[in-house]
Design a protein around this motif. Structure first.
Motif, PDB file in Angstrom:
ATOM      1  N   UNK A  19      35.876  44.309  37.053  1.00  0.00           N
ATOM      2  CA  UNK A  19      35.428  43.207  38.029  1.00  0.00           C
ATOM      3  C   UNK A  19      36.525  41.994  37.994  1.00  0.00           C
ATOM      4  N   UNK A  20      36.779  41.563  36.784  1.00  0.00           N
ATOM      5  CA  UNK A  20      37.647  40.418  36.825  1.00  0.00           C
ATOM      6  C   UNK A  20      39.059  40.814  37.393  1.00  0.00           C
ATOM      7  N   UNK A  21      39.426  42.129  37.307  1.00  0.00           N
ATOM      8  CA  UNK A  21      40.682  42.584  37.918  1.00  0.00           C
ATOM      9  C   UNK A  21      40.413  42.812  39.372  1.00  0.00           C
TER      10      UNK A  21
ATOM     11  N   UNK B 251      40.917  54.547  42.174  1.00  0.00           N
ATOM     12  CA  UNK B 251      40.880  54.118  40.841  1.00  0.00           C
ATOM     13  C   UNK B 251      39.485  53.380  40.815  1.00  0.00           C
ATOM     14  N   UNK B 252      39.186  52.634  41.742  1.00  0.00           N
ATOM     15  CA  UNK B 252      37.803  51.855  41.635  1.00  0.00           C
ATOM     16  C   UNK B 252      36.707  52.725  41.952  1.00  0.00           C
ATOM     17  N   UNK B 253      36.895  53.860  42.857  1.00  0.00           N
ATOM     18  CA  UNK B 253      35.715  54.892  43.304  1.00  0.00           C
ATOM     19  C   UNK B 253      35.293  55.774  42.175  1.00  0.00           C
ATOM     20  N   UNK B 254      36.510  55.976  41.228  1.00  0.00           N
ATOM     21  CA  UNK B 254      36.035  56.832  39.848  1.00  0.00           C
ATOM     22  C   UNK B 254      35.244  56.058  39.127  1.00  0.00           C
TER      23      UNK B 254
ATOM     24  N   UNK C 154      29.240  41.872  36.403  1.00  0.00           N
ATOM     25  CA  UNK C 154      30.485  42.068  37.638  1.00  0.00           C
ATOM     26  C   UNK C 154      30.625  40.998  38.250  1.00  0.00           C
ATOM     27  N   UNK C 155      29.542  40.051  38.485  1.00  0.00           N
ATOM     28  CA  UNK C 155      29.887  38.502  39.102  1.00  0.00           C
ATOM     29  C   UNK C 155      30.855  37.708  38.124  1.00  0.00           C
ATOM     30  N   UNK C 156      30.127  37.754  36.868  1.00  0.00           N
ATOM     31  CA  UNK C 156      30.985  37.015  35.980  1.00  0.00           C
ATOM     32  C   UNK C 156      32.337  37.462  35.877  1.00  0.00           C
TER      33      UNK C 156
ATOM     34  N   UNK D 201      46.139  41.359  36.127  1.00  0.00           N
ATOM     35  CA  UNK D 201      44.899  42.286  36.704  1.00  0.00           C
ATOM     36  C   UNK D 201      45.219  43.699  36.238  1.00  0.00           C
ATOM     37  N   UNK D 202      46.622  44.372  36.222  1.00  0.00           N
ATOM     38  CA  UNK D 202      46.653  45.526  36.011  1.00  0.00           C
ATOM     39  C   UNK D 202      46.468  45.643  34.436  1.00  0.00           C
TER      40      UNK D 202
END
Length: 476
Positions: free
Chosen positions: A288-290, A381-384, A413-415, A452-453
């Motif tokens: 979630x940082x990405x 990717x995020x959906x997986x 996830x917020x952090x 991020x990657x």
């Protein structure tokens, strides 16, 4: 245990009214979560904001939500879920109006902090009201309807928000919350039954841990302030060093307080005896940082460097939302059949490939050729990841801790987003009004997406090793 047996049915007027209140309230939060990033370039121009001001516009909200969302759920259990839900709705709406009226960045940031506090009361309340109000036979249908229609508000958020910003002003992405709040309050007062956990009320409030919440907030605030202020003041400045030290000390004190309170803590530290639970929450922060870093930079870059309108920028990430809405249940079913290791490993790799494609975007870029393929890969990717991650976190702890485990994972996830928005401009050398300079912004954008990657690939490695170790321990 609640004050009365849940009895609402989805086909009744009261059932439909309760669903309406929960869905519209969640819609307010989801709408803001998808459009504030899109508004950053316009509000930055209108208010003369620096990069640090834009960071705090996002992070002031995330800070309060991450630190107090668990406490918000506990307040509802003890003092009444409908009461706390309504307080959250009114609080969030008043703060939204203050955001829209802000004439300077300082006022806007304070209003966003207040909005995050309201969100911490509202976010857990909308779901807990449904859980406590509906008959067990209708509860699954009610929650499914809430999830589906709340998801629609998330999907249309970029379109509505981008149109409001272009046609009227960025201020209207906040003012529009009043249109949601009025029917929510009326419906809740008319149809939502009150409920509370009587055991929590009689015992003085299990998990009613305000000291823990305050220490957690101070820890996050100190570290965030240091990261955001470092580009302007320098890493060695007294203000940066003091705030970083204060944040670390508050974080250590948070751990010690929670350990001493045991199972009555807001966050029982015994949960972290599960290596899998610990690893999955680190994975959550990383992924979630990405996501947070990507959405922060993309919205500003597409408008200030590529030259797109706010509406086009909002629509650019629409495939991401649609893929999550359509594919998350399928990804969850797949993970249930084959286990979470493969989706949690492959998903971040696919998302990282999408970000690497998006690094090529520049002035004059075509949406269909340059933006859509990368956003689609990132969304796939995020959906997986999303549904298998939630299921794996809940499976890693005892059932009686499902609520707090889910809440902590949501906070994690917020952090992740909070820390990414704070740290990435420092890492890529973006400060002051550099976000208004296309050349400087392009360099920062490409560097941020590379970071991020890298975070996503680190997450994939963590998922592969931690889930394999957990399986070996279970078999042993």
């Amino acid at each position: 245990m609640t004050t009365s047996t849940p009895a609402l049915r989805t086909g009744t007027t009261a059932g439909r009214g309760t669903l309406l209140a929960a869905i519209l309230a969640s819609g307010m939060v989801f709408l803001d979560s998808t459009v504030v990033n899109v508004a950053l370039p316009r509000l930055g121009q209108d208010l003369g904001a620096t990069v640090a001001d834009l960071q705090w516009t996002i992070n002031g909200y995330l800070l309060m939500l991450a630190a107090f969302v668990l406490l918000g759920g506990a307040l509802g259990d003890r003092f009444g879920r409908r009461r706390v839900f309504l307080i959250g709705v009114v609080w969030f709406t008043v703060a939204s109006v203050l955001c829209g009226l802000a004439q300077g960045t300082g006022t806007l940031i304070v209003a966003r902090v207040l909005q995050g506090a309201g969100g911490a009361l509202l976010t857990p309340g909308s779901l807990s009201v449904l859980q406590a109000s509906f008959h067990p036979d209708d509860r699954g249908k009610a929650i499914g309807t809430w999830a589906g229609l709340s998801g629609v508000s998330t999907a249309i958020g970029p379109f509505v928000g981008g149109w409001l910003i272009d046609a009227l002003s960025w201020r209207w992405i906040f003012f529009i919350n009043v249109l949601f709040a009025v029917p929510v309050v009326l419906a809740a007062l008319r149809w939502v039954p009150e409920s509370r956990d009587e055991n929590a009320a009689r015992s003085g409030g299990r998990r009613f841990d305000i000291l823990g919440a305050l220490l957690g907030a101070l820890g996050l605030a100190g570290i965030t302030y240091a990261l955001i202020d470092a580009p302007a003041r320098g890493l060695g400045s007294p203000a940066v060093l003091v705030s970083a030290l204060a944040g670390v000390l508050a974080a250590v004190a948070f751990v010690l307080v929670e350990r001493r309170r045991g199972e009555s803590a807001m966050l029982p530290t015994g949960l972290f005896r599960s290596r899998l639970f610990s690893a999955l929450n680190v994975f959550t922060v990383v992924v979630y940082a990405a996501l947070g870093g990507f959405t922060f930079f993309l919205a500003v870059y597409l408008q200030n460097a590529v030259g797109w309108s706010a509406l086009m920028t909002g629509l650019a990430t629409l495939p991401l939302t649609v893929l999550l809405l359509v594919g998350s249940s399928r990804a969850g079913a797949l993970a249930a059949r084959i286990g979470p290791r493969l989706p949690l490993t492959v998903g971040p790799v696919v998302a990282a490939a999408g970000l690497l494609l998006l690094r090529r975007v520049g002035p004059g870029a075509s949406y269909w050729v340059d933006v859509l393929p990368g956003v689609t890969l990132f969304g796939l990717g995020l959906t997986l990841v999303v549904a298998p991650l939630t299921a794996s976190v809940l499976a890693a702890v005892n059932d009686r801790f499902a609520g707090v485990a889910s809440g902590f994972n949501n906070a994690a996830s917020r952090v992740g987003g909070l820390l990414a928005v704070a740290a990435l401009p420092l890492l890529v050398g973006l400060s002051g009004t550099g976000y208004e300079q296309p050349r400087e912004l392009t360099h920062a954008y490409r560097g941020a997406l590379l970071w991020c990657a890298g975070l996503l690939l680190a997450g994939a490695l963590l998922a592969a090793t931690s889930t394999a170790r957990a399986r070996a321990e279970q078999q042993g």
